[in-house]
Design a protein around this motif. Sequence first.
Motif: not given
Length: 398
Positions: A22-33, A43-46, A61-71
């Motif tokens: 898993l350490d190898v997997i997580y390291t690869k994920l971190a580099v890819d991100l 595709s990388v984020i999914d 596990v969720v990634l939520a992105m805001f608009d530029e105004a942060g609203e």
Amino acid sequence: GTRTALKGTRTALKGTRTAGGLDVIYTKLAVDLQNLTPENSDSVIDSCLNVLCESTESDAVVLAMFDEAGERITQVSLAQADFCSCNSDKLQDEVLEDWPWLLSDGKHLRLLEILDTANPQAVAVSDADRLARLRIGAALLIGLGVNGRIAGFLAFLDGQPREEWDADHKLLLKLMGSSLAAGLERMEIQRDVADREELRQILQVTAHEGMWDFDARNNAIAYSLQWKARMGYSDEELSCYKPDWSRMIHQEDVARVQAGLRKHLAGETEVFESVHRVQRRDGEWRWIGCRVKGLNDEHGRLRRLVGVENDITERKIYEEALFREKESAQITLQSIGDGVATTDAEGRVEYLNPVAEELTGWAVEDALGRPLEEIFRGFHEETCEPLENPLAMAMERN
């Protein structure tokens, strides 16, 4: 049975950690991100979310992105376990004003946790209530800062309350959050650079102004395509011949231009502006309108000088012709025996010739801007009744 098998798979994945799997997997994920590009980001984020969901035994596990105004939350990417009851996708379009804890405490790489949305800490009551409505029992999330603003968050979610979020979850979220934030920022900078380059290319093709850019440190100057074309130079000529900017300026104008430029470089003016004559490669003189801005280094020494020049020869010729015509008309009006008054479209006096001054008793400097009715009033020769102003009559009847 599927749920038990899935948990068994997760346990097996966790068990490989001691062997470095898993350490190898997580390291690869971190580099890819960290190396996200516009082409591979989705595709990388999914892929990352799916691996994290599987390996951490999170319901989602969720990634939520805001608009530029942060609203508002404008984009939600997620991975969920097969029998997850969380409605994480409903975070899409949530207004951040309704999430006061997240809005106030969701700083860059700061961890926020709720162990039980039914029994949250006091500061998180409103946010926990909204999570509970989405059938989320526990949440661990981290804020993502991109170019100085909070752009979103990454979160582990469970449908049931938890006794604790362990250190592994927190460290993993820190690692993935920092890598993802770096990747998003890098991608945003790349987009900005690409946009600027595209804009520069468009302006270079479409702008009518010529531009030159003087690098004071290297004593080198670059010219835009428009400047070269207008001044009659080719790229080949400029590669072996550097025009002397001051020698190109007309002798009658050069002292004034140099004085104004010195004032600007001394910091007395924000921008140097001038209208003067310059000589083309073929010897023809052209009138230009010039704007120059100097940039200094941290020691106050000139670092860069950028000039934008616009050819205004045709306008200058027209202005001079108009001036001569006006001057000629003024001479004519001064010498004729009739009184002449001219006004603007509203009937306000702009000019009286000497005869009109004598007839009306008004000096031209006193009459300027006054309604013609104040300067000239007509009366019937027999009844002495006031007459309607002839200018007003003419304007009314077009």
